[in-house]
Write an enzyme that holds these catalytic residues in place. Structure first.
Site, PDB file in Angstrom:
ATOM      1  N   GLY A  90       0.861  -1.236   0.043  1.00 11.69           N
ATOM      2  CA  GLY A  90      -0.095  -0.011   0.090  1.00 11.69           C
ATOM      3  C   GLY A  90       0.909   1.216   0.009  1.00 11.69           C
ATOM      4  N   GLY A  92       0.163   5.721   1.115  1.00 14.01           N
ATOM      5  CA  GLY A  92      -0.699   6.702   1.540  1.00 14.01           C
ATOM      6  C   GLY A  92       0.215   7.939   1.376  1.00 14.01           C
ATOM      7  N   GLY A  93      -0.436   9.126   1.789  1.00 16.69           N
ATOM      8  CA  GLY A  93      -0.040  10.458   1.675  1.00 16.69           C
ATOM      9  C   GLY A  93       1.391  10.604   2.754  1.00 16.69           C
ATOM     10  CB  VAL A  97       1.776  -0.043   3.840  1.00 14.84           C
ATOM     11  CG1 VAL A  97       1.600  -1.322   4.908  1.00 14.84           C
ATOM     12  CG2 VAL A  97       1.391   1.416   4.611  1.00 14.84           C
ATOM     13  CE  LYS A 112       1.223   5.444   6.953  1.00  9.42           C
ATOM     14  NZ  LYS A 112      -0.266   5.898   7.109  1.00  9.42           N
ATOM     15  CG  ASP A 207      -8.309  10.080   4.546  1.00  4.36           C
ATOM     16  OD1 ASP A 207      -9.118  10.517   3.746  1.00  4.36           O
ATOM     17  OD2 ASP A 207      -7.075   9.586   3.958  1.00  4.36           O
ATOM     18  N   PRO A 210     -13.607   4.008   1.678  1.00  5.35           N
ATOM     19  CG  PRO A 210     -15.228   3.359   0.162  1.00  5.35           C
ATOM     20  CD  PRO A 210     -14.487   4.608   0.984  1.00  5.35           C
ATOM     21  CG  ASN A 212      -7.834   4.992   4.750  1.00  6.48           C
ATOM     22  OD1 ASN A 212      -6.752   4.472   4.287  1.00  6.48           O
ATOM     23  ND2 ASN A 212      -7.956   6.459   4.846  1.00  6.48           N
ATOM     24  CG  ASP A 240      -4.328   5.991   6.718  1.00  3.37           C
ATOM     25  OD1 ASP A 240      -3.317   6.802   7.539  1.00  3.37           O
ATOM     26  OD2 ASP A 240      -3.982   6.434   5.251  1.00  3.37           O
TER      27      ASP A 240
END
Length: 468
Positions: A90, A92-93, A97, A112, A207, A210, A212, A240
Protein backbone atom coordinates in the site's frame (compact mmCIF):
# COMPACT_ATOMS: atom_id res chain seq x y z
CA UNK A 1 5.25 13.48 -9.97
CA UNK A 2 6.02 10.33 -11.98
CA UNK A 3 9.21 9.40 -13.82
CA UNK A 4 10.80 6.29 -15.26
CA UNK A 5 12.25 3.70 -12.86
CA UNK A 6 15.85 4.44 -11.96
CA UNK A 7 18.90 2.27 -12.39
CA UNK A 8 20.62 0.50 -9.48
CA UNK A 9 23.24 3.24 -9.31
CA UNK A 10 20.74 6.10 -9.28
CA UNK A 11 18.61 4.38 -6.60
CA UNK A 12 21.74 3.78 -4.53
CA UNK A 13 22.82 7.38 -5.03
CA UNK A 14 19.39 8.53 -3.89
CA UNK A 15 19.48 6.33 -0.79
CA UNK A 16 23.00 7.44 0.01
CA UNK A 17 21.94 11.07 -0.37
CA UNK A 18 18.88 10.46 1.78
CA UNK A 19 21.01 8.74 4.43
CA UNK A 20 23.46 11.61 4.42
CA UNK A 21 20.69 14.21 4.71
CA UNK A 22 18.93 12.33 7.50
CA UNK A 23 22.11 11.69 9.45
CA UNK A 24 23.21 15.30 9.04
CA UNK A 25 19.82 16.44 10.36
CA UNK A 26 20.37 14.12 13.35
CA UNK A 27 23.97 15.20 13.81
CA UNK A 28 25.22 11.71 13.02
CA UNK A 29 28.27 10.51 11.10
CA UNK A 30 27.15 9.33 7.69
CA UNK A 31 29.83 6.65 7.69
CA UNK A 32 28.29 4.79 10.63
CA UNK A 33 25.50 2.25 10.98
CA UNK A 34 21.97 3.56 10.64
CA UNK A 35 18.44 2.34 11.11
CA UNK A 36 18.52 0.34 7.86
CA UNK A 37 20.96 -1.98 9.62
CA UNK A 38 24.07 -1.73 7.48
CA UNK A 39 25.32 -0.51 4.14
CA UNK A 40 24.93 -4.07 2.85
CA UNK A 41 21.24 -3.93 3.67
CA UNK A 42 21.11 -0.43 2.19
CA UNK A 43 22.53 -1.73 -1.06
CA UNK A 44 20.07 -4.63 -0.98
CA UNK A 45 17.19 -2.19 -0.54
CA UNK A 46 18.59 -0.07 -3.38
CA UNK A 47 18.55 -3.10 -5.68
CA UNK A 48 14.93 -3.91 -4.77
CA UNK A 49 13.86 -0.31 -5.22
CA UNK A 50 15.60 0.07 -8.54
CA UNK A 51 13.77 -2.94 -10.01
CA UNK A 52 10.36 -1.48 -9.35
CA UNK A 53 11.05 2.16 -8.64
CA UNK A 54 10.07 4.51 -5.82
CA UNK A 55 7.19 6.95 -5.52
CA UNK A 56 7.08 10.07 -3.42
CA UNK A 57 4.80 13.05 -3.00
CA UNK A 58 7.90 15.21 -2.64
CA UNK A 59 8.69 17.40 -5.62
CA UNK A 60 12.25 16.11 -5.67
CA UNK A 61 13.80 15.14 -9.04
CA UNK A 62 16.38 12.99 -7.26
CA UNK A 63 13.70 10.54 -6.08
CA UNK A 64 12.81 7.77 -8.57
CA UNK A 65 9.16 6.83 -9.05
CA UNK A 66 6.54 4.10 -8.95
CA UNK A 67 6.95 2.38 -5.62
CA UNK A 68 3.58 0.78 -6.19
CA UNK A 69 5.12 -1.43 -8.88
CA UNK A 70 7.82 -2.72 -6.58
CA UNK A 71 7.80 -6.52 -6.29
CA UNK A 72 9.68 -8.26 -3.51
CA UNK A 73 11.47 -10.70 -5.75
CA UNK A 74 14.07 -11.07 -2.99
CA UNK A 75 11.56 -11.73 -0.23
CA UNK A 76 13.15 -11.93 3.17
CA UNK A 77 16.51 -10.58 2.03
CA UNK A 78 15.96 -7.17 3.65
CA UNK A 79 15.73 -6.56 7.39
CA UNK A 80 14.55 -3.33 8.98
CA UNK A 81 15.02 -3.64 12.71
CA UNK A 82 13.45 -7.04 13.50
CA UNK A 83 11.14 -7.03 10.47
CA UNK A 84 11.82 -9.08 7.36
CA UNK A 85 10.43 -7.15 4.38
CA UNK A 86 8.38 -9.20 1.93
CA UNK A 87 6.47 -6.94 -0.47
CA UNK A 88 4.79 -3.53 -0.75
CA UNK A 89 1.04 -3.63 -0.17
CA UNK A 90 0.00 0.00 0.00
CA UNK A 91 0.81 3.65 -0.31
CA UNK A 92 -0.58 6.70 1.50
CA UNK A 93 0.05 10.40 1.79
CA UNK A 94 2.61 9.93 4.56
CA UNK A 95 4.33 6.69 3.67
CA UNK A 96 4.38 3.29 2.07
CA UNK A 97 3.29 0.01 3.62
CA UNK A 98 5.08 -3.32 3.35
CA UNK A 99 3.99 -6.77 4.32
CA UNK A 100 6.70 -7.86 6.69
CA UNK A 101 7.48 -10.69 9.08
CA UNK A 102 8.23 -10.10 12.74
CA UNK A 103 11.24 -12.39 13.15
CA UNK A 104 10.92 -12.47 16.95
CA UNK A 105 7.17 -13.03 17.39
CA UNK A 106 6.75 -14.94 14.15
CA UNK A 107 3.77 -13.05 12.75
CA UNK A 108 3.02 -10.99 9.67
CA UNK A 109 2.59 -7.25 10.07
CA UNK A 110 1.80 -4.26 7.86
CA UNK A 111 4.91 -2.10 8.27
CA UNK A 112 4.28 1.54 7.51
CA UNK A 113 7.35 3.67 6.79
CA UNK A 114 7.26 7.42 6.11
CA UNK A 115 8.14 8.99 2.80
CA UNK A 116 11.44 10.90 2.63
CA UNK A 117 9.80 14.33 2.79
CA UNK A 118 7.97 13.26 5.94
CA UNK A 119 11.25 12.25 7.57
CA UNK A 120 12.89 15.53 6.66
CA UNK A 121 10.10 17.86 7.87
CA UNK A 122 9.67 17.96 11.65
CA UNK A 123 5.97 18.81 11.50
CA UNK A 124 5.22 15.91 9.13
CA UNK A 125 7.39 13.52 11.13
CA UNK A 126 5.47 14.54 14.26
CA UNK A 127 2.16 13.90 12.49
CA UNK A 128 3.40 10.45 11.46
CA UNK A 129 4.24 9.67 15.06
CA UNK A 130 0.93 11.20 16.17
CA UNK A 131 -0.78 8.57 14.00
CA UNK A 132 0.96 5.89 16.06
CA UNK A 133 -0.13 7.51 19.32
CA UNK A 134 -3.73 7.88 18.11
CA UNK A 135 -3.95 4.26 16.95
CA UNK A 136 -2.24 2.97 20.09
CA UNK A 137 -4.79 4.71 22.33
CA UNK A 138 -7.65 2.76 20.74
CA UNK A 139 -8.49 -0.92 21.12
CA UNK A 140 -11.53 -2.13 19.18
CA UNK A 141 -12.34 -5.25 17.14
CA UNK A 142 -13.10 -3.07 14.11
CA UNK A 143 -9.85 -1.09 14.23
CA UNK A 144 -6.64 -2.46 12.77
CA UNK A 145 -4.44 -2.96 15.85
CA UNK A 146 -1.02 -1.36 16.20
CA UNK A 147 1.68 -3.72 17.44
CA UNK A 148 4.62 -1.38 17.67
CA UNK A 149 5.97 2.03 16.72
CA UNK A 150 9.61 2.97 16.90
CA UNK A 151 12.17 5.61 16.04
CA UNK A 152 15.52 4.19 15.00
CA UNK A 153 17.88 7.07 14.51
CA UNK A 154 16.74 8.85 11.38
CA UNK A 155 14.07 6.28 10.52
CA UNK A 156 10.70 5.55 12.12
CA UNK A 157 7.99 3.01 11.46
CA UNK A 158 4.60 1.76 12.62
CA UNK A 159 3.83 -1.98 12.71
CA UNK A 160 0.10 -2.62 12.24
CA UNK A 161 -1.73 -5.91 12.34
CA UNK A 162 -1.81 -7.56 8.92
CA UNK A 163 -5.27 -8.01 7.36
CA UNK A 164 -5.42 -10.87 4.87
CA UNK A 165 -8.38 -9.61 2.87
CA UNK A 166 -8.62 -6.73 0.40
CA UNK A 167 -9.60 -3.18 1.17
CA UNK A 168 -13.30 -2.33 0.90
CA UNK A 169 -12.40 -0.10 -2.06
CA UNK A 170 -10.80 -2.97 -3.96
CA UNK A 171 -13.65 -5.32 -3.02
CA UNK A 172 -16.19 -2.84 -4.40
CA UNK A 173 -14.21 -2.29 -7.61
CA UNK A 174 -14.32 -6.01 -8.39
CA UNK A 175 -18.03 -6.44 -7.69
CA UNK A 176 -20.84 -5.76 -10.15
CA UNK A 177 -23.89 -6.50 -8.00
CA UNK A 178 -25.12 -3.99 -5.40
CA UNK A 179 -24.45 -4.74 -1.74
CA UNK A 180 -27.38 -6.07 0.27
CA UNK A 181 -28.95 -3.21 2.25
CA UNK A 182 -28.74 -5.14 5.51
CA UNK A 183 -25.08 -6.02 4.95
CA UNK A 184 -24.20 -2.42 4.07
CA UNK A 185 -25.91 -1.16 7.24
CA UNK A 186 -24.12 -3.78 9.37
CA UNK A 187 -20.68 -2.89 7.96
CA UNK A 188 -21.12 0.85 8.55
CA UNK A 189 -22.57 0.21 12.03
CA UNK A 190 -19.44 -1.77 12.95
CA UNK A 191 -17.08 0.89 11.61
CA UNK A 192 -19.17 3.59 13.30
CA UNK A 193 -18.72 1.73 16.60
CA UNK A 194 -14.96 1.94 16.14
CA UNK A 195 -15.10 5.61 15.16
CA UNK A 196 -17.33 6.29 18.18
CA UNK A 197 -14.54 5.00 20.42
CA UNK A 198 -12.13 7.42 18.75
CA UNK A 199 -14.59 10.28 19.22
CA UNK A 200 -14.98 9.41 22.89
CA UNK A 201 -11.18 9.70 23.23
CA UNK A 202 -11.14 13.10 21.52
CA UNK A 203 -9.83 11.83 18.18
CA UNK A 204 -11.30 12.77 14.79
CA UNK A 205 -10.15 10.46 11.95
CA UNK A 206 -10.77 12.91 9.04
CA UNK A 207 -10.06 10.40 6.27
CA UNK A 208 -12.68 7.65 6.45
CA UNK A 209 -13.13 6.03 3.04
CA UNK A 210 -13.38 2.52 1.55
CA UNK A 211 -9.62 2.29 0.90
CA UNK A 212 -9.02 2.83 4.64
CA UNK A 213 -11.40 0.03 5.60
CA UNK A 214 -9.63 -3.33 5.41
CA UNK A 215 -11.47 -6.63 5.22
CA UNK A 216 -9.91 -9.20 7.54
CA UNK A 217 -10.68 -12.88 7.84
CA UNK A 218 -12.49 -14.07 10.96
CA UNK A 219 -10.18 -15.85 13.41
CA UNK A 220 -12.05 -19.14 12.97
CA UNK A 221 -11.67 -19.17 9.17
CA UNK A 222 -10.36 -22.44 7.76
CA UNK A 223 -8.10 -21.74 4.79
CA UNK A 224 -8.21 -18.38 3.01
CA UNK A 225 -11.29 -16.47 1.91
CA UNK A 226 -11.31 -15.50 -1.76
CA UNK A 227 -11.04 -11.75 -2.34
CA UNK A 228 -14.50 -11.72 -3.95
CA UNK A 229 -16.23 -13.51 -1.07
CA UNK A 230 -19.48 -12.00 0.21
CA UNK A 231 -18.91 -8.91 2.32
CA UNK A 232 -20.60 -10.37 5.40
CA UNK A 233 -17.93 -13.10 5.58
CA UNK A 234 -15.21 -10.53 6.33
CA UNK A 235 -14.47 -8.48 9.44
CA UNK A 236 -14.26 -4.78 8.46
CA UNK A 237 -11.51 -2.80 10.20
CA UNK A 238 -10.70 0.89 9.99
CA UNK A 239 -7.06 1.92 9.62
CA UNK A 240 -4.79 4.89 8.77
CA UNK A 241 -4.99 7.59 11.42
CA UNK A 242 -2.40 9.61 9.49
CA UNK A 243 -4.72 12.62 9.21
CA UNK A 244 -6.32 12.16 12.63
CA UNK A 245 -6.77 15.20 14.81
CA UNK A 246 -6.63 15.29 18.58
CA UNK A 247 -9.44 17.73 19.18
CA UNK A 248 -7.88 19.03 22.40
CA UNK A 249 -4.39 19.42 20.87
CA UNK A 250 -4.18 22.71 18.94
CA UNK A 251 -0.58 22.08 17.88
CA UNK A 252 -1.80 19.26 15.65
CA UNK A 253 -4.69 21.26 14.21
CA UNK A 254 -4.64 22.17 10.53
CA UNK A 255 -4.19 25.72 9.34
CA UNK A 256 -7.37 27.47 8.27
CA UNK A 257 -7.88 27.02 4.52
CA UNK A 258 -5.88 23.78 4.41
CA UNK A 259 -7.71 20.85 2.80
CA UNK A 260 -7.40 17.65 4.82
CA UNK A 261 -8.87 14.40 3.51
CA UNK A 262 -9.93 12.82 0.21
CA UNK A 263 -12.11 14.90 -2.12
CA UNK A 264 -14.86 12.35 -2.71
CA UNK A 265 -15.23 11.50 0.97
CA UNK A 266 -14.44 14.71 2.86
CA UNK A 267 -17.20 16.81 4.41
CA UNK A 268 -18.28 20.22 3.05
CA UNK A 269 -16.52 21.98 5.93
CA UNK A 270 -13.30 20.14 5.06
CA UNK A 271 -13.83 21.01 1.38
CA UNK A 272 -14.03 24.70 2.34
CA UNK A 273 -10.91 24.52 4.52
CA UNK A 274 -12.85 25.36 7.70
CA UNK A 275 -10.55 23.42 9.99
CA UNK A 276 -12.14 24.88 13.13
CA UNK A 277 -15.48 23.33 12.11
CA UNK A 278 -14.03 19.86 11.50
CA UNK A 279 -15.00 17.40 14.21
CA UNK A 280 -16.99 14.19 14.82
CA UNK A 281 -19.83 15.25 12.44
CA UNK A 282 -17.19 15.38 9.68
CA UNK A 283 -16.41 11.71 10.27
CA UNK A 284 -20.15 10.99 10.27
CA UNK A 285 -20.35 12.62 6.82
CA UNK A 286 -17.56 10.38 5.50
CA UNK A 287 -19.32 7.32 6.95
CA UNK A 288 -22.47 8.46 5.13
CA UNK A 289 -20.58 8.74 1.83
CA UNK A 290 -19.22 5.22 2.33
CA UNK A 291 -22.72 3.90 3.10
CA UNK A 292 -24.01 5.68 -0.01
CA UNK A 293 -21.34 4.00 -2.13
CA UNK A 294 -22.07 0.58 -0.66
CA UNK A 295 -25.77 0.97 -1.46
CA UNK A 296 -25.54 2.55 -4.93
CA UNK A 297 -22.12 1.52 -6.23
CA UNK A 298 -20.65 5.04 -6.38
CA UNK A 299 -20.27 8.10 -4.14
CA UNK A 300 -22.85 10.89 -4.58
CA UNK A 301 -20.33 13.44 -5.88
CA UNK A 302 -17.66 12.35 -8.35
CA UNK A 303 -16.61 15.09 -10.77
CA UNK A 304 -13.91 14.76 -13.46
CA UNK A 305 -11.47 16.51 -11.11
CA UNK A 306 -11.06 16.92 -7.36
CA UNK A 307 -11.89 20.63 -7.65
CA UNK A 308 -15.18 19.97 -9.43
CA UNK A 309 -16.00 17.26 -6.91
CA UNK A 310 -15.49 19.73 -4.07
CA UNK A 311 -17.65 22.35 -5.80
CA UNK A 312 -20.44 19.79 -6.29
CA UNK A 313 -20.14 18.74 -2.66
CA UNK A 314 -20.56 22.32 -1.43
CA UNK A 315 -23.19 23.46 -3.95
CA UNK A 316 -25.38 20.54 -4.98
CA UNK A 317 -28.04 18.46 -3.24
CA UNK A 318 -27.22 14.83 -2.56
CA UNK A 319 -28.83 12.72 -5.31
CA UNK A 320 -31.61 10.49 -4.02
CA UNK A 321 -30.43 6.97 -3.25
CA UNK A 322 -33.78 5.53 -4.31
CA UNK A 323 -33.47 7.20 -7.72
CA UNK A 324 -30.33 5.14 -8.23
CA UNK A 325 -31.63 1.97 -6.58
CA UNK A 326 -35.35 1.65 -5.97
CA UNK A 327 -35.23 -1.24 -3.46
CA UNK A 328 -33.40 0.81 -0.79
CA UNK A 329 -35.76 1.24 2.19
CA UNK A 330 -36.85 4.84 2.82
CA UNK A 331 -35.70 4.56 6.43
CA UNK A 332 -32.18 3.56 5.43
CA UNK A 333 -32.10 6.36 2.85
CA UNK A 334 -33.14 8.81 5.60
CA UNK A 335 -30.27 7.63 7.83
CA UNK A 336 -27.75 8.04 5.00
CA UNK A 337 -29.07 11.50 4.05
CA UNK A 338 -28.96 12.64 7.68
CA UNK A 339 -25.24 11.83 7.65
CA UNK A 340 -24.85 13.90 4.46
CA UNK A 341 -26.47 17.13 5.64
CA UNK A 342 -24.50 20.20 4.53
CA UNK A 343 -24.85 21.71 7.99
CA UNK A 344 -22.81 19.70 10.56
CA UNK A 345 -25.38 20.60 13.21
CA UNK A 346 -28.06 18.63 11.35
CA UNK A 347 -26.03 15.41 11.18
CA UNK A 348 -25.61 12.83 13.91
CA UNK A 349 -23.40 14.52 16.57
CA UNK A 350 -20.98 11.57 16.74
CA UNK A 351 -20.58 8.14 15.20
CA UNK A 352 -22.25 6.65 18.30
CA UNK A 353 -25.65 8.10 17.39
CA UNK A 354 -25.23 6.89 13.80
CA UNK A 355 -24.38 3.37 14.96
CA UNK A 356 -27.39 3.30 17.30
CA UNK A 357 -29.76 4.46 14.54
CA UNK A 358 -28.42 1.83 12.13
CA UNK A 359 -28.94 -0.87 14.74
CA UNK A 360 -32.50 0.35 15.32
CA UNK A 361 -33.06 0.04 11.58
CA UNK A 362 -31.61 -3.48 11.56
CA UNK A 363 -33.88 -4.42 14.49
CA UNK A 364 -36.95 -3.01 12.75
CA UNK A 365 -37.40 -0.25 15.34
CA UNK A 366 -38.26 3.43 14.83
CA UNK A 367 -35.17 5.43 13.87
CA UNK A 368 -34.21 9.01 14.67
CA UNK A 369 -33.72 10.06 11.04
CA UNK A 370 -36.87 11.24 9.26
CA UNK A 371 -37.44 11.23 5.49
CA UNK A 372 -37.40 14.74 4.00
CA UNK A 373 -40.64 16.19 2.68
CA UNK A 374 -40.95 18.80 -0.08
CA UNK A 375 -41.11 21.71 2.36
CA UNK A 376 -37.92 20.59 4.16
CA UNK A 377 -36.08 20.16 0.86
CA UNK A 378 -37.23 23.59 -0.36
CA UNK A 379 -36.14 25.36 2.81
CA UNK A 380 -32.77 23.57 2.76
CA UNK A 381 -32.25 24.57 -0.88
CA UNK A 382 -32.89 28.27 -0.30
CA UNK A 383 -30.69 28.30 2.81
CA UNK A 384 -27.79 27.03 0.68
CA UNK A 385 -28.51 29.40 -2.24
CA UNK A 386 -28.42 33.04 -1.02
CA UNK A 387 -29.02 34.43 -4.54
CA UNK A 388 -32.06 32.24 -5.05
CA UNK A 389 -33.25 33.16 -1.57
CA UNK A 390 -32.97 36.87 -2.44
CA UNK A 391 -34.95 36.41 -5.66
CA UNK A 392 -37.59 34.41 -3.80
CA UNK A 393 -37.78 37.09 -1.10
CA UNK A 394 -38.27 39.85 -3.68
CA UNK A 395 -40.89 37.76 -5.43
CA UNK A 396 -42.75 37.18 -2.19
CA UNK A 397 -42.45 40.88 -1.32
CA UNK A 398 -43.94 41.83 -4.68
CA UNK A 399 -46.74 39.32 -4.16
CA UNK A 400 -47.33 40.76 -0.71
CA UNK A 401 -47.57 44.33 -2.05
CA UNK A 402 -49.86 43.29 -4.88
CA UNK A 403 -51.89 41.27 -2.43
CA UNK A 404 -52.21 44.32 -0.16
CA UNK A 405 -53.37 46.55 -3.00
CA UNK A 406 -55.86 43.94 -4.14
CA UNK A 407 -57.12 43.43 -0.58
CA UNK A 408 -57.57 47.21 -0.16
CA UNK A 409 -59.49 47.45 -3.43
CA UNK A 410 -61.70 44.56 -2.41
CA UNK A 411 -62.26 46.19 0.97
CA UNK A 412 -63.36 49.45 -0.70
CA UNK A 413 -65.62 47.59 -3.06
CA UNK A 414 -67.04 45.64 -0.16
CA UNK A 415 -67.70 48.87 1.79
CA UNK A 416 -69.46 50.41 -1.20
CA UNK A 417 -71.60 47.32 -1.52
CA UNK A 418 -72.47 47.55 2.16
CA UNK A 419 -73.59 51.20 1.74
CA UNK A 420 -75.78 50.27 -1.20
CA UNK A 421 -77.30 47.39 0.72
CA UNK A 422 -77.97 49.71 3.70
CA UNK A 423 -79.69 52.27 1.46
CA UNK A 424 -81.78 49.60 -0.18
CA UNK A 425 -82.75 48.21 3.20
CA UNK A 426 -83.72 51.71 4.41
CA UNK A 427 -85.93 52.20 1.37
CA UNK A 428 -87.57 48.86 1.91
CA UNK A 429 -88.18 49.65 5.57
CA UNK A 430 -89.59 53.08 4.69
CA UNK A 431 -91.95 51.49 2.15
CA UNK A 432 -93.07 48.93 4.69
CA UNK A 433 -93.71 51.69 7.22
CA UNK A 434 -95.75 53.66 4.67
CA UNK A 435 -97.82 50.61 3.87
CA UNK A 436 -98.40 49.98 7.55
CA UNK A 437 -99.60 53.61 8.03
CA UNK A 438 -101.91 53.34 4.99
CA UNK A 439 -103.45 50.14 6.28
CA UNK A 440 -103.89 51.62 9.72
CA UNK A 441 -105.69 54.74 8.34
CA UNK A 442 -108.00 52.50 6.36
CA UNK A 443 -108.91 50.56 9.48
CA UNK A 444 -109.55 53.78 11.39
CA UNK A 445 -111.67 55.21 8.55
CA UNK A 446 -113.68 51.99 8.52
CA UNK A 447 -114.12 52.19 12.31
CA UNK A 448 -115.39 55.83 12.06
CA UNK A 449 -117.82 54.87 9.33
CA UNK A 450 -119.18 52.01 11.43
CA UNK A 451 -119.76 54.31 14.41
CA UNK A 452 -121.62 56.80 12.27
CA UNK A 453 -118.84 59.40 12.12
CA UNK A 454 -118.90 59.82 8.34
CA UNK A 455 -117.10 63.14 8.38
CA UNK A 456 -114.09 61.73 10.29
CA UNK A 457 -114.02 58.71 8.00
CA UNK A 458 -114.03 60.99 4.94
CA UNK A 459 -111.18 63.11 6.32
CA UNK A 460 -109.05 60.05 6.87
CA UNK A 461 -109.68 58.76 3.38
CA UNK A 462 -108.85 62.14 1.92
CA UNK A 463 -105.45 62.01 3.56
CA UNK A 464 -104.71 58.78 1.72
CA UNK A 465 -105.51 60.24 -1.66
CA UNK A 466 -102.37 60.60 -3.87
CA UNK A 467 -101.19 64.16 -4.27
CA UNK A 468 -100.23 65.58 -7.63
Amino acid sequence: MTSEPASDDSALDWLAGLKSRLDKAKGKDSEGEDSFGSWANLQELATMLSKGGISSIADDPTIPSQLSNLKGNRAGSLLIDKFEIHEPIGRGGFGFVFRARDTILGRDVALKMPLPDVLMKPELRERFLAEARAAASLDHPHLVPIHEAKELGSLCYIAYGFCKGPSLSRWLSERKEPVCCTTAAEVIAKIADAVALAHSRGICHRDIKPSNILLDEPSNTVGELPADADLDRFVPKLTDFGLARWMDSPHLASRSGQLIGTARYMSPEQAQGKSSDVGPPSDVYSLGITLYELLTGSPPFAGPSDLQTLIMKIRDDVPSLRDRRSDIPKVLEAICLKCLEKDPGRRYPTARELSEDLRRYLAGQRVEARPKNLWTKTVAYFLRQPAALSVAFLFLLALSILGGVYARQRALESASDEVQRAKSLARENELKLTRMRYANELRLAEADWNTGDARSSENRLMKLMPRE
